[in-house]
Design an enzyme around this catalytic site. Sequence first.
Site, PDB file in Angstrom:
ATOM      1  N   GLY A  56       0.794  -1.230   0.000  1.00  0.00           N
ATOM      2  CA  GLY A  56       0.000   0.000   0.000  1.00  0.00           C
ATOM      3  C   GLY A  56       0.822   1.274   0.000  1.00  0.00           C
ATOM      4  O   GLY A  56       0.274   2.365   0.169  1.00  0.00           O
ATOM      5  N   GLN A  57       2.149   1.147  -0.202  1.00  0.00           N
ATOM      6  CA  GLN A  57       2.972   2.363  -0.213  1.00  0.00           C
ATOM      7  C   GLN A  57       2.688   3.186  -1.456  1.00  0.00           C
ATOM      8  O   GLN A  57       2.693   2.670  -2.575  1.00  0.00           O
ATOM      9  CB  GLN A  57       4.470   1.995  -0.154  1.00  0.00           C
ATOM     10  CG  GLN A  57       5.378   3.215  -0.021  1.00  0.00           C
ATOM     11  CD  GLN A  57       6.849   2.848   0.151  1.00  0.00           C
ATOM     12  OE1 GLN A  57       7.235   1.687   0.034  1.00  0.00           O
ATOM     13  NE2 GLN A  57       7.670   3.860   0.420  1.00  0.00           N
TER      14      GLN A  57
ATOM     15  N   VAL B  33       3.819   6.837  -1.392  1.00  0.00           N
ATOM     16  CA  VAL B  33       4.904   7.825  -1.433  1.00  0.00           C
ATOM     17  C   VAL B  33       6.199   7.087  -1.109  1.00  0.00           C
ATOM     18  O   VAL B  33       6.329   6.477  -0.039  1.00  0.00           O
ATOM     19  CB  VAL B  33       4.662   8.973  -0.431  1.00  0.00           C
ATOM     20  CG1 VAL B  33       5.856   9.913  -0.404  1.00  0.00           C
ATOM     21  CG2 VAL B  33       3.387   9.743  -0.784  1.00  0.00           C
TER      22      VAL B  33
ATOM     23  N   HIS C 120       7.988   6.398   5.548  1.00  0.00           N
ATOM     24  CA  HIS C 120       7.224   7.200   6.515  1.00  0.00           C
ATOM     25  C   HIS C 120       6.440   6.279   7.434  1.00  0.00           C
ATOM     26  O   HIS C 120       5.897   5.270   7.009  1.00  0.00           O
ATOM     27  CB  HIS C 120       6.279   8.181   5.812  1.00  0.00           C
ATOM     28  CG  HIS C 120       5.436   7.552   4.745  1.00  0.00           C
ATOM     29  ND1 HIS C 120       5.919   7.271   3.487  1.00  0.00           N
ATOM     30  CD2 HIS C 120       4.150   7.124   4.762  1.00  0.00           C
ATOM     31  CE1 HIS C 120       4.968   6.707   2.765  1.00  0.00           C
ATOM     32  NE2 HIS C 120       3.880   6.597   3.521  1.00  0.00           N
TER      33      HIS C 120
ATOM     34  N   HIS D 174       3.190   6.094   9.691  1.00  0.00           N
ATOM     35  CA  HIS D 174       1.908   6.733  10.006  1.00  0.00           C
ATOM     36  C   HIS D 174       1.677   6.622  11.516  1.00  0.00           C
ATOM     37  O   HIS D 174       1.817   5.539  12.093  1.00  0.00           O
ATOM     38  CB  HIS D 174       0.752   6.004   9.313  1.00  0.00           C
ATOM     39  CG  HIS D 174       0.762   6.076   7.819  1.00  0.00           C
ATOM     40  ND1 HIS D 174       0.006   6.980   7.113  1.00  0.00           N
ATOM     41  CD2 HIS D 174       1.418   5.341   6.884  1.00  0.00           C
ATOM     42  CE1 HIS D 174       0.181   6.801   5.813  1.00  0.00           C
ATOM     43  NE2 HIS D 174       1.035   5.803   5.639  1.00  0.00           N
TER      44      HIS D 174
HETATM   45  P1  5GP Z   1       1.414   5.523   1.997  1.00  0.00           P
HETATM   46  O1  5GP Z   1       0.195   4.971   1.302  1.00  0.00           O
HETATM   47  O2  5GP Z   1       2.569   5.719   1.049  1.00  0.00           O
HETATM   48  O3  5GP Z   1       1.785   4.754   3.232  1.00  0.00           O
HETATM   49  O4  5GP Z   1       0.963   6.951   2.539  1.00  0.00           O
HETATM   50  C1  5GP Z   1       1.285   8.161   1.941  1.00  0.00           C
HETATM   51  C2  5GP Z   1       0.611   9.230   2.760  1.00  0.00           C
HETATM   52  O5  5GP Z   1       1.171  10.470   2.418  1.00  0.00           O
HETATM   53  C3  5GP Z   1      -0.904   9.324   2.529  1.00  0.00           C
HETATM   54  O6  5GP Z   1      -1.584   9.150   3.762  1.00  0.00           O
HETATM   55  C4  5GP Z   1      -1.079  10.720   1.935  1.00  0.00           C
HETATM   56  O7  5GP Z   1      -2.261  11.348   2.375  1.00  0.00           O
HETATM   57  C5  5GP Z   1       0.163  11.444   2.416  1.00  0.00           C
HETATM   58  N1  5GP Z   1       0.598  12.502   1.518  1.00  0.00           N
HETATM   59  C6  5GP Z   1       0.739  12.404   0.172  1.00  0.00           C
HETATM   60  N2  5GP Z   1       1.206  13.574  -0.320  1.00  0.00           N
HETATM   61  C7  5GP Z   1       1.375  14.404   0.753  1.00  0.00           C
HETATM   62  C8  5GP Z   1       1.846  15.747   0.870  1.00  0.00           C
HETATM   63  O8  5GP Z   1       2.181  16.420  -0.094  1.00  0.00           O
HETATM   64  N3  5GP Z   1       1.891  16.276   2.112  1.00  0.00           N
HETATM   65  C9  5GP Z   1       1.507  15.551   3.224  1.00  0.00           C
HETATM   66  N4  5GP Z   1       1.576  16.176   4.402  1.00  0.00           N
HETATM   67  N5  5GP Z   1       1.068  14.281   3.140  1.00  0.00           N
HETATM   68  C10 5GP Z   1       1.002  13.719   1.905  1.00  0.00           C
END
Ligand code: 5GP
Length: 137
Positions: free
Chosen positions: A92-93, A95, A99, A101
């Site tokens: 589910g990544q 970005v 990071h 959450h």
């Molecule tokens: P992943 O699905 O990769 O674990 O989560 C990526 C998270 O990054 C998502 O919850 C999304 O809302 C957050 N996100 C994506 N782009 C940005 C951004 O430009 N700024 C911030 N603060 N969060 C972001």
Amino acid sequence: MNCIFCEIAGRRSDASIVYEGDRVMAFMDIRPWTSGHLLVVPTRHATGLADLDPADGAAVFAVGQRIATALRNGPMRTEGVNLFLADGVAAGQEVFHVHLHVVPRTAGDGFGLRGVPSSPSRIALDQTAGVIRSSLT
Ligand code: 5GP
Ligand code: ZN
């Protein structure tokens, strides 16, 4: 490389910052799963767990733990906290800058992970443990 979290860590893009240190930064997620949902990132870019310096990973977890305590003790109603890290597309990544959450929870907030537990035998568990154990370096 065009990485939004590097842009935020470098203060070239806006974010609502909660914590800033040498190794780690924490800021609010722009699309929160619950109120107060935030992200803890290493300031040095790592795409995923494979290229993450373990010292940066330890620092990310320590800040996540500290923020979880702050959420629990602060004025925002927080009955529990989930820590979640997606490593890879299948996980589910979205970005590709590591990071963590930090998700404040209250009863009935509607957030949840879907998963259907199975009931493998001890033999099957031991076999799987052996396969993983032999891959540890
Ligand atoms: P992943 O699905 O990769 O674990 O989560 C990526 C998270 O990054 C998502 O919850 C999304 O809302 C957050 N996100 C994506 N782009 C940005 C951004 O430009 N700024 C911030 N603060 N969060 C972001
Ligand atoms: Zn990055």
